[in-house]
Write an enzyme that holds these catalytic residues in place. Structure first.
Site, PDB file in Angstrom:
ATOM      1  N   SER A   1      -9.776  -0.585   7.085  1.00 37.21           N
ATOM      2  CA  SER A   1      -9.281  -0.301   5.767  1.00 37.21           C
ATOM      3  C   SER A   1      -8.541  -1.531   5.205  1.00 37.21           C
ATOM      4  O   SER A   1      -8.413  -1.681   3.842  1.00 37.21           O
ATOM      5  CB  SER A   1      -8.240   0.767   5.861  1.00 37.21           C
ATOM      6  OG  SER A   1      -9.077   1.907   5.585  1.00 37.21           O
TER       7      SER A   1
ATOM      8  N   SER B   1      -9.510   1.936   2.807  1.00 36.51           N
ATOM      9  CA  SER B   1      -8.838   2.611   2.065  1.00 36.51           C
ATOM     10  C   SER B   1      -7.789   1.935   1.323  1.00 36.51           C
ATOM     11  O   SER B   1      -7.318   2.371   0.377  1.00 36.51           O
ATOM     12  CB  SER B   1      -7.922   3.712   2.758  1.00 36.51           C
ATOM     13  OG  SER B   1      -7.060   3.172   3.799  1.00 36.51           O
TER      14      SER B   1
ATOM     15  N   LYS C   1       0.724  -1.170   0.234  1.00 35.59           N
ATOM     16  CA  LYS C   1      -0.041  -0.001   0.138  1.00 35.59           C
ATOM     17  C   LYS C   1       0.866   1.216  -0.092  1.00 35.59           C
ATOM     18  O   LYS C   1       1.894   1.206   0.736  1.00 35.59           O
ATOM     19  CB  LYS C   1      -0.948   0.009   1.235  1.00 35.59           C
ATOM     20  CG  LYS C   1      -2.022   1.268   1.235  1.00 35.59           C
ATOM     21  CD  LYS C   1      -2.793   0.921   2.601  1.00 35.59           C
ATOM     22  CE  LYS C   1      -3.753   2.159   2.558  1.00 35.59           C
ATOM     23  NZ  LYS C   1      -4.738   1.745   3.876  1.00 35.59           N
TER      24      LYS C   1
HETATM   25  N1  GLN Z   1     -13.088   4.436   6.648  1.00 35.82           N
HETATM   26  C1  GLN Z   1     -12.362   4.791   7.671  1.00 35.82           C
HETATM   27  C2  GLN Z   1     -11.779   6.243   7.358  1.00 35.82           C
HETATM   28  O1  GLN Z   1     -12.001   6.740   6.552  1.00 35.82           O
HETATM   29  C3  GLN Z   1     -11.157   3.692   7.735  1.00 35.82           C
HETATM   30  C4  GLN Z   1      -9.865   3.966   7.053  1.00 35.82           C
HETATM   31  C5  GLN Z   1      -8.903   3.360   7.421  1.00 35.82           C
HETATM   32  O2  GLN Z   1      -8.744   2.245   8.215  1.00 35.82           O
HETATM   33  N2  GLN Z   1      -7.663   3.736   7.259  1.00 35.82           N
HETATM   34  O3  GLN Z   1     -11.429   6.794   8.423  1.00 35.82           O
END
Ligand code: GLN
Length: 500
Positions: free
Chosen positions: A178, A154, A79
């Site tokens: 994410s 994400s 990532k």
């Molecule tokens: N959807 C969540 C956020 O936007 C989780 C994102 C994540 O785990 N990086 O904060």
């Protein structure tokens, strides 16, 4: 043999047995990238030349007997919020469009020490803020099961790359779901380890008290082996935990020999299903698949029952208060001086800061910075930030209570299957609410895994989530492995399409 369809561990074995060379494995993944990237956009950067050179070197070290790990020679995608020395690391943002780190994240170093070959860096929501990978400054990633749908986020690029065969496994990061949510949307396995298990050194911080790096893989075996490779105490991360010291005086569950948990057995395991997770917002098809998985666990010998977890409604507001507060502070460093992007024209220092940040950050990141600055500002700190911390403590207590009775908690990973592209960002609150099943795991620092458990009528995967008490990854792996064996291996998208 279709090399690209092998799991990471299967491929590692074949490389060791000299049935496949490291270069052949790499070329197989690169070919998938050639054929599919235009459709899916899983990667921000693919470094073919560096990967090819590294494949040669790794092959030599395998041949000489120097590299013996299960992942030696296996191509991996990382990532793009993990620093990789000499390789562009954008975090999905224009702000870091030219940032080439001088060092690598500890998790990346550990993978490389094991002989994995980095193909490139995967697409993600900007600074890991989002649930769809649509907030990336580098265009949205598409779901390999259905191009009109998001891959989740994400870590959507990592999930889609694994599902599409554009790598053999990937690393993701999970601040509020994410890893698990995109894994569920793309029909793969994803795990968020106990906070402190994998070093955060070199992971570009979003919510530092919540962030964890973890595996995204084709199956549970890969997941266990990857975790074993990247986990470990690291002095460079002060929140990293020395689990070896912990496991000396326990039953063996808390140890880090994760692949030892690849045994089919859940007999006598007590699995709790939070009644308060199965309410209105949960899609009927998802509900049926998840309850179907619960039935499979029962058939395998687990004792499954419903219970009340409580505080479920408070998890989303508490998470978005804490995550935004930490993000607003973490993102202060992007000022046009130290890293990355700087605006072209400015009058003085302040206008340089303002213009750089206005132009470098996208809408969602700015929304979080404003929200975070607000909840931390004097006069509102007690009312919002401190209150959220109290709620976080109560959520942890609710889990502690549940784990007095249950070995594991079984839940949906997300309330729906992957939404259509373009349908989420118009209503951020609705998007935030869809994180309800994943975020409390981060607030409580617990480990969670998602495993594919079904398909919707529309042909999109559904994942079931298992949540364990702190340091109980082995219990999760054992249960997930048992389930995977009982349910049968989940297909890859093209097989599925071919079958129709
Ligand atoms: N959807 C969540 C956020 O936007 C989780 C994102 C994540 O785990 N990086 O904060």
């Amino acid at each position: 043999m279709d090399i690209w369809k092998l799991s990471a561990v299967e491929l590692g074995k074949k490389i060791k047995e000299k049935e496949v060379t490291v270069s052949e494995a790499l070329e197989a993944a690169l070919l998938q990238i050639e054929e599919k990237e235009a459709d899916y956009n899983c990667y921000i950067t693919v470094d073919r030349a560096a990967a090819r050179e590294r494949a040669q070197k790794v092959q030599k070290r395998i041949d000489s007997g120097e590299l013996t790990s299960a992942l030696a020679g296996v191509p991996v995608a990382v990532k793009d919020n993990m620093c990789t020395q000499g390789l562009l690391t954008t975090c999905g943002s224009k702000m870091l469009e030219n940032f080439v780190p001088t060092y690598s994240a500890e998790a990346v170093n550990r993978l490389e020490a094991a002989g994995a070959v980095i193909i490139g860096k995967t697409n993600m929501d900007e600074f890991a803020m989002g649930s769809t990978t649509e907030t990336s400054a580098y265009g949205a990633t598409k779901n390999p099961w259905k191009k009109e749908h998001v891959p989740g986020g994400s870590s959507g690029g990592s999930a889609a790359a694994v599902a599409a065969g554009e790598c053999f496994f990937a690393l993701g990061s999970d601040t509020g779901g994410s890893i698990r949510q995109p894994a569920s949307f793309c029909g793969i396995v994803g795990m968020k380890p106990t906070y402190g298990t994998v070093s955060r050194y070199g992971l570009i911080a979003y919510g530092s008290s919540l962030d964890q790096i973890g595996p995204m893989s084709r199956d549970v075996t890969d997941c266990a082996v990857i975790l074993e490779t990247i986990a470990g105490c690291d002095k460079k991360d002060s929140t990293s935990i020395d689990r070896k010291a912990l496991s000396m005086n326990d039953s063996g569950w808390t140890g880090m020999d994760f692949s030892a948990a690849l045994r089919e057995d859940v007999r006598g395991m007590r699995i709790g299903i939070p009644r308060d997770y199965f309410t209105d917002g949960l899609d009927d098809e998802v509900k049926a698949s998840v309850l179907g998985a619960a039935k499979t666990f029962e058939e395998c010998g687990a004792r499954v029952e419903e219970f009340d977890l409580s505080f479920v409604d408070y998890a989303v507001p508490a998470y978005y208060t804490i995550a935004a507060a930490e993000a607003s502070s973490n993102l202060e460093r992007f000022d046009g001086v130290k890293y990355g992007y700087r605006t072209a024209g400015y009058e003085d220092l302040h206008s340089m800061y303002r213009k750089t940040r206005s132009e470098g950050f996208g809408t969602e990141v700015k929304r979080r910075i404003m929200l975070g600055s607000f909840v931390l500002s004097s006069g509102y700190y007690d009312a919002y930030y401190l209150k959220a911390l109290r709620v976080k403590a109560l959520i942890k207590k609710a889990f502690d209570r549940a784990f007095e009775t249950y070995d594991l908690i079984l839940a949906p990973t997300a309330p729906t299957a992957a939404p259509r592209l373009g349908s989420s960002l118009s209503d951020p609150i609705q998007m935030y609410l869809s994180d309800v099943y994943t975020i409390s795991v981060n607030l409580a620092g617990l480990p969670g895994i998602t495993v594919p458990c079904g398909m919707t009528q529309a042909g999109l995967p559904v994942g079931v989530q298992l949540i364990g008490n702190c340091f109980m990854e082995k219990k999760l792996i054992q249960a997930a492995y048992t389930y995977e064996r009982a349910a049968g291996k989940f297909p890859v998208p093209s097989e599925r399409r071919g079958a129709k």
